[in-house]
Design a protein around this motif. Structure first.
Motif, PDB file in Angstrom:
ATOM      1  N   UNK A 107      60.152  58.949  49.006  1.00 63.57           N
ATOM      2  CA  UNK A 107      60.088  58.344  47.678  1.00 63.57           C
ATOM      3  C   UNK A 107      61.414  58.569  46.956  1.00 63.57           C
ATOM      4  N   UNK A 108      61.876  57.524  46.325  1.00 67.55           N
ATOM      5  CA  UNK A 108      63.117  57.623  45.536  1.00 67.55           C
ATOM      6  C   UNK A 108      62.748  57.454  44.065  1.00 67.55           C
ATOM      7  N   UNK A 110      64.553  57.075  40.512  1.00 63.24           N
ATOM      8  CA  UNK A 110      65.849  56.910  39.829  1.00 63.24           C
ATOM      9  C   UNK A 110      65.695  57.315  38.372  1.00 63.24           C
TER      10      UNK A 110
ATOM     11  N   UNK B  78      57.288  60.098  32.180  1.00 64.91           N
ATOM     12  CA  UNK B  78      58.160  58.937  32.152  1.00 64.91           C
ATOM     13  C   UNK B  78      57.438  57.663  32.537  1.00 64.91           C
ATOM     14  N   UNK B  83      58.584  49.864  42.970  1.00 63.40           N
ATOM     15  CA  UNK B  83      58.324  48.898  44.037  1.00 63.40           C
ATOM     16  C   UNK B  83      58.299  49.648  45.363  1.00 63.40           C
ATOM     17  N   UNK B  89      58.073  54.677  48.270  1.00 65.09           N
ATOM     18  CA  UNK B  89      58.132  54.052  46.947  1.00 65.09           C
ATOM     19  C   UNK B  89      59.473  54.331  46.249  1.00 65.09           C
ATOM     20  N   UNK B  90      59.947  53.343  45.503  1.00 64.67           N
ATOM     21  CA  UNK B  90      61.143  53.536  44.682  1.00 64.67           C
ATOM     22  C   UNK B  90      60.719  53.357  43.226  1.00 64.67           C
ATOM     23  N   UNK B  91      60.910  54.362  42.424  1.00 63.23           N
ATOM     24  CA  UNK B  91      60.557  54.223  41.002  1.00 63.23           C
ATOM     25  C   UNK B  91      61.802  54.406  40.147  1.00 63.23           C
ATOM     26  N   UNK B  92      61.923  53.559  39.165  1.00 63.66           N
ATOM     27  CA  UNK B  92      63.098  53.594  38.291  1.00 63.66           C
ATOM     28  C   UNK B  92      62.629  53.961  36.881  1.00 63.66           C
ATOM     29  N   UNK B  93      63.196  55.002  36.371  1.00 66.85           N
ATOM     30  CA  UNK B  93      62.826  55.459  35.026  1.00 66.85           C
ATOM     31  C   UNK B  93      63.276  54.438  33.986  1.00 66.85           C
ATOM     32  N   UNK B  96      66.058  55.503  31.763  1.00 68.38           N
ATOM     33  CA  UNK B  96      67.408  55.365  32.328  1.00 68.38           C
ATOM     34  C   UNK B  96      67.980  53.997  31.980  1.00 68.38           C
ATOM     35  N   UNK B  97      67.123  52.967  32.082  1.00 71.62           N
ATOM     36  CA  UNK B  97      67.577  51.615  31.746  1.00 71.62           C
ATOM     37  C   UNK B  97      67.871  51.494  30.249  1.00 71.62           C
ATOM     38  N   UNK B 157      71.606  45.759  37.648  1.00 69.19           N
ATOM     39  CA  UNK B 157      71.177  47.090  38.094  1.00 69.19           C
ATOM     40  C   UNK B 157      69.942  47.005  38.970  1.00 69.19           C
ATOM     41  N   UNK B 158      68.972  46.216  38.536  1.00 68.58           N
ATOM     42  CA  UNK B 158      67.719  46.146  39.297  1.00 68.58           C
ATOM     43  C   UNK B 158      67.860  45.269  40.538  1.00 68.58           C
TER      44      UNK B 158
END
Lengths: 117, 203
Positions: A107-108, A110, B78, B83, B89-93, B96-97, B157-158
């Motif tokens: 898991x990544x 960001x 958060x 996705x 899984x990749x989660x973007x905070x 951060x955006x 970025x996304x």
């Protein structure tokens, strides 16, 4: 705490920290990505020049399957889906090559975007 | 409401009720000073009781810190866009955006302050920005420029072509500071002076 592997002559135990170290190396090699070390202990370890694993969480479940969560910050301009996919593949590949462990999940997470002003 | 939040509320309500009740009793003379002095005297001199008081006080302090940490921790939980890739899984905070948008817009001198908040909805990614602008700014032009900038940055970025909806609320318009006005006036004067370079020139 440790991943156990049985071989003919006995068992081999690999500590979680070893896996975290491998992940750390992969993250350092990846361009435009830095490990998020947001907490106080992480900063303290950095000052003491110790290996900081605060952004890498290694979990071993009941079925002895290993999952890794990596908390990172990316540079502005990096395409996140591509970079994270490459990082996941690189981590999986490095762990598989070094320890022969097949990871369940990578898991990544960001947590920040650097630059872009 | 989460169990810990309920427990914490119960804990603080009990303590506040106790303190309030004690003060009211003292004010209405329901408890006399002699009684308080009597009980304090017992507590002060009895070794076992002192030990119990220390343990209970330490437990209350520990619980208080624990609840504070749990409550603030849950508040800081958060929001993310996530996705799934084949590897995980990749989660973007979203914070951060939001931070990135703030930094992107900080370079624009006409914008005094921006407070972006991002939501991932079925329609797409919705960015709502509350804006404080400086005066002497064309709002339609500025907002259009900002919408374009934010949209480009988020999509860059996304790395997605997903619909990015940018909503802008101009909440306030503040006048430019005196120094800035003076600077602008000076610049205007300089321009005027420079616009007639050959004035009075003769062979």
């Amino acid at each position: 705490m440790k991943q156990d592997q049985k071989v003919d002559y006995g068992s081999i135990q690999i500590h979680k920290k070893v896996l975290a170290d491998i992940v750390l190396s992969v993250v350092h090699e990846a361009g435009g990505i830095i490990l998020a070390s947001e907490n106080f202990i992480g900063s303290l370890l950095k000052v003491l020049r110790k290996r900081n694993h605060s952004g890498i969480i290694v979990t071993i479940d009941k079925d002895n399957e290993v999952s890794i969560e990596v908390r990172i910050c990316v540079q502005y301009g990096v395409n996140i889906p591509d970079a994270s996919r490459q990082l996941q593949d690189a981590i999986r590949d490095a762990i598989d090559r070094t320890t022969d462990i097949n990871l369940k999940d990578v898991h990544i997470n960001i947590q920040g975007i650097e630059g872009g002003a | 409401m989460r169990v810990f939040t309920r427990l914490a509320m119960l804990f603080y309500v009990a303590i506040i009720l106790f303190i309030g009740g004690f003060i009211i009793s003292l004010a209405t003379h329901a408890i006399t000073l002699a009684e308080i002095s009597y009980y304090l005297d017992i507590a002060y001199n009895d070794l076992n009781l002192r030990f119990v008081i220390v343990v209970v006080s330490a437990a209350i302090m520990f619980l208080s810190l624990l609840f504070a940490r749990i409550i603030t921790g849950s508040q800081q939980k958060e929001k993310t866009i996530a996705f799934d890739n084949p590897s995980g899984r990749v989660s973007i905070s979203l914070s951060a955006l939001e931070d990135m948008i703030k930094r992107s817009v900080s370079g624009i001198s006409e914008v005094k302050e921006i407070k972006p908040s991002i939501l991932a909805t079925k329609k797409g990614i919705e960015v709502t920005s509350r804006l404080i602008l400086k005066s002497d700014v064309s709002i339609p032009d500025m907002t259009a420029q900002l919408q374009e900038l934010i949209k480009t940055r988020v999509q860059d970025v996304l790395g997605i072509e997903e619909n990015v909806i940018i909503k802008i609320h101009v909440t306030k318009i503040v006048s430019s500071s005196g120094k800035e006005k003076n600077r602008k006036n000076d610049e205007a004067e300089e321009k005027e002076e420079l616009s007639v370079p050959f004035q009075g020139y003769r062979k």
